[in-house]
Design a protein around this motif. Structure first.
Motif, PDB file in Angstrom:
ATOM      1  N   ALA A 133      46.186 -28.556   7.767  1.00 47.46           N
ATOM      2  CA  ALA A 133      45.415 -28.024   8.882  1.00 47.46           C
ATOM      3  C   ALA A 133      45.168 -29.168   9.858  1.00 47.46           C
ATOM      4  O   ALA A 133      44.720 -30.244   9.458  1.00 47.46           O
ATOM      5  CB  ALA A 133      44.095 -27.437   8.404  1.00 47.46           C
ATOM      6  N   VAL A 134      45.490 -28.943  11.136  1.00 51.72           N
ATOM      7  CA  VAL A 134      45.402 -30.005  12.131  1.00 51.72           C
ATOM      8  C   VAL A 134      44.559 -29.531  13.308  1.00 51.72           C
ATOM      9  O   VAL A 134      44.371 -28.331  13.528  1.00 51.72           O
ATOM     10  CB  VAL A 134      46.800 -30.435  12.612  1.00 51.72           C
ATOM     11  N   ASP A 135      44.065 -30.474  14.080  1.00 53.44           N
ATOM     12  CA  ASP A 135      43.200 -30.166  15.216  1.00 53.44           C
ATOM     13  C   ASP A 135      43.984 -30.293  16.521  1.00 53.44           C
ATOM     14  O   ASP A 135      44.560 -31.342  16.812  1.00 53.44           O
ATOM     15  CB  ASP A 135      42.006 -31.123  15.240  1.00 53.44           C
ATOM     16  N   SER A 136      43.964 -29.214  17.308  1.00 50.66           N
ATOM     17  CA  SER A 136      44.666 -29.206  18.584  1.00 50.66           C
ATOM     18  C   SER A 136      43.739 -28.670  19.667  1.00 50.66           C
ATOM     19  O   SER A 136      42.634 -28.198  19.384  1.00 50.66           O
ATOM     20  CB  SER A 136      45.913 -28.320  18.495  1.00 50.66           C
ATOM     21  N   GLU A 137      44.185 -28.701  20.925  1.00 53.98           N
ATOM     22  CA  GLU A 137      43.368 -28.160  22.002  1.00 53.98           C
ATOM     23  C   GLU A 137      43.295 -26.635  21.940  1.00 53.98           C
ATOM     24  O   GLU A 137      42.515 -26.026  22.664  1.00 53.98           O
ATOM     25  CB  GLU A 137      43.904 -28.608  23.351  1.00 53.98           C
ATOM     26  N   TRP A 138      44.105 -26.023  21.070  1.00 54.13           N
ATOM     27  CA  TRP A 138      44.046 -24.569  20.858  1.00 54.13           C
ATOM     28  C   TRP A 138      43.386 -24.249  19.528  1.00 54.13           C
ATOM     29  O   TRP A 138      43.620 -23.212  18.934  1.00 54.13           O
ATOM     30  CB  TRP A 138      45.448 -23.979  20.926  1.00 54.13           C
ATOM     31  N   GLY A 139      42.540 -25.149  19.072  1.00 48.99           N
ATOM     32  CA  GLY A 139      41.829 -24.955  17.823  1.00 48.99           C
ATOM     33  C   GLY A 139      42.625 -25.488  16.645  1.00 48.99           C
ATOM     34  O   GLY A 139      43.599 -26.233  16.802  1.00 48.99           O
ATOM     35  N   GLN A 140      42.212 -25.075  15.470  1.00 48.89           N
ATOM     36  CA  GLN A 140      42.865 -25.543  14.257  1.00 48.89           C
ATOM     37  C   GLN A 140      44.183 -24.794  14.055  1.00 48.89           C
ATOM     38  O   GLN A 140      44.245 -23.572  14.146  1.00 48.89           O
ATOM     39  CB  GLN A 140      41.961 -25.307  13.046  1.00 48.89           C
ATOM     40  N   LEU A 141      45.242 -25.547  13.795  1.00 44.34           N
ATOM     41  CA  LEU A 141      46.539 -24.981  13.459  1.00 44.34           C
ATOM     42  C   LEU A 141      46.754 -25.171  11.965  1.00 44.34           C
ATOM     43  O   LEU A 141      46.516 -26.259  11.431  1.00 44.34           O
ATOM     44  CB  LEU A 141      47.660 -25.668  14.245  1.00 44.34           C
ATOM     45  N   VAL A 142      47.213 -24.118  11.301  1.00 49.36           N
ATOM     46  CA  VAL A 142      47.310 -24.141   9.843  1.00 49.36           C
ATOM     47  C   VAL A 142      48.735 -23.821   9.427  1.00 49.36           C
ATOM     48  O   VAL A 142      49.333 -22.839   9.899  1.00 49.36           O
ATOM     49  CB  VAL A 142      46.341 -23.121   9.211  1.00 49.36           C
ATOM     50  N   GLY A 143      49.287 -24.648   8.546  1.00 47.96           N
ATOM     51  CA  GLY A 143      50.644 -24.409   8.076  1.00 47.96           C
ATOM     52  C   GLY A 143      50.937 -25.199   6.810  1.00 47.96           C
ATOM     53  O   GLY A 143      50.034 -25.547   6.055  1.00 47.96           O
ATOM     54  N   TYR A 144      52.210 -25.474   6.622  1.00 41.97           N
ATOM     55  CA  TYR A 144      52.676 -26.165   5.417  1.00 41.97           C
ATOM     56  C   TYR A 144      53.786 -27.118   5.834  1.00 41.97           C
ATOM     57  O   TYR A 144      54.730 -26.722   6.521  1.00 41.97           O
ATOM     58  CB  TYR A 144      53.207 -25.151   4.402  1.00 41.97           C
ATOM     59  N   GLU A 145      53.672 -28.383   5.448  1.00 38.77           N
ATOM     60  CA  GLU A 145      54.708 -29.352   5.800  1.00 38.77           C
ATOM     61  C   GLU A 145      55.495 -29.786   4.568  1.00 38.77           C
ATOM     62  O   GLU A 145      54.962 -29.869   3.462  1.00 38.77           O
ATOM     63  CB  GLU A 145      54.104 -30.576   6.499  1.00 38.77           C
ATOM     64  N   ASN A 146      56.780 -30.065   4.784  1.00 38.14           N
ATOM     65  CA  ASN A 146      57.651 -30.566   3.720  1.00 38.14           C
ATOM     66  C   ASN A 146      58.837 -31.246   4.394  1.00 38.14           C
ATOM     67  O   ASN A 146      59.822 -30.597   4.734  1.00 38.14           O
ATOM     68  CB  ASN A 146      58.109 -29.440   2.810  1.00 38.14           C
ATOM     69  N   HIS A 147      58.720 -32.551   4.613  1.00 35.85           N
ATOM     70  CA  HIS A 147      59.795 -33.253   5.323  1.00 35.85           C
ATOM     71  C   HIS A 147      59.814 -34.720   4.931  1.00 35.85           C
ATOM     72  O   HIS A 147      58.783 -35.327   4.629  1.00 35.85           O
ATOM     73  CB  HIS A 147      59.609 -33.131   6.845  1.00 35.85           C
ATOM     74  N   SER A 148      61.020 -35.297   4.954  1.00 33.99           N
ATOM     75  CA  SER A 148      61.192 -36.729   4.703  1.00 33.99           C
ATOM     76  C   SER A 148      61.624 -37.457   5.964  1.00 33.99           C
ATOM     77  O   SER A 148      61.755 -38.681   5.944  1.00 33.99           O
ATOM     78  CB  SER A 148      62.216 -36.963   3.588  1.00 33.99           C
ATOM     79  N   GLY A 149      61.871 -36.722   7.040  1.00 32.16           N
ATOM     80  CA  GLY A 149      62.122 -37.354   8.324  1.00 32.16           C
ATOM     81  C   GLY A 149      60.805 -37.755   8.961  1.00 32.16           C
ATOM     82  O   GLY A 149      59.894 -36.930   9.093  1.00 32.16           O
TER      83      GLY A 149
END
Length: 237
Positions: A133-149
């Motif tokens: 969950a991250v903070d943006s100017e459009w409020g909290q964005l919620v997702g799932y990350e999975n990356h090695s880049g």
């Protein structure tokens, strides 16, 4: 009535963790308002329609990115022209990386990107993975990350959001995603827009503003925000 046209890049190859759900969310949020959209799937070798309002791209496993990477780069000039013209774009994970200037693998191989976003990505043995969950100017964005880049932002973009250390673009500078004009890139799968209704409507608002200056009526987002709150509390591992 204005009909938005949405180009969906590589839906067969780039749909990890439900990224195609972002298209479904946009279509439903238009339908609930009595508005319409045309979705155009763009696969390897297909023509990218010039007259589109939104371009969506998802993430995929490394093999899938290899399958579409060369084809993606052949679209560089078209994608840059669209971005310059204000077309709204949302690129997730692999598509986010491919919109950048280059991806450098762990072995030192340099893979050219489309150059739409001023970012560079370095492959690494480090993997950033988990609920997010991250903070943006459009409020909290919620997702799932999975990356090695691991992605670094250049001067031509700004971060989409801020995040805790050990997550986001590279695990070091507390940035997540990138924004340039109407182009948005992020590592958030999930699908992101299902749990980020304010951000979903921001994409639609920008597309309508560019196309026809049409104003979006508000929706009741209580259920979506409740889902986001539950997802944001889930353990990262």
């Amino acid at each position: 009535m204005t009909t938005l046209r949405i180009a969906h890049l590589y839906p067969r190859e780039m749909n990890i963790y439900g990224d195609t759900g972002n298209l479904v969310v946009l279509l439903k949020r238009l339908e609930w308002r009595g508005l319409t959209a045309e979705a155009v799937a763009v696969g390897v070798g297909d023509t990218l329609p010039a007259d589109v309002d939104i371009v969506l791209g998802g993430g995929g496993q490394d093999a899938a990115q290899g399958d579409i990477g060369e084809d993606f780069v052949t679209r560089s000039a078209d994608l840059r022209s669209m971005a310059d013209d204000g077309v709204v774009m949302l690129a997730i994970c692999g598509a986010y990386q491919l919109l950048g200037r280059e991806f450098r693998t762990q072995t030192g191989r340099v893979i050219r990107g489309a150059g739409v976003l001023d970012i560079e990505t370095q492959g690494s043995a480090t993997r950033l993975i988990g609920n997010h969950a991250v903070d943006s100017e459009w409020g909290q964005l919620v997702g799932y990350e999975n990356h090695s880049g691991l992605t670094r932002l250049g001067d031509g973009v700004r971060a989409l959001a801020t995040t805790a250390s050990g997550r986001g673009n590279n695990g070091e500078d507390s940035t997540e995603g990138a924004v340039r004009d109407n182009v948005f890139g992020t590592y958030l799968h999930g699908p992101l827009l299902a749990k980020s209704p304010v951000f979903a409507d921001e994409l639609l608002r920008r597309a309508f503003e560019r196309r026809a200056g049409q104003v979006l009526e508000p929706l009741d987002d209580a259920l979506e925000l409740q889902a986001a709150a539950v997802a944001a509390k889930r353990p990262r591992t």
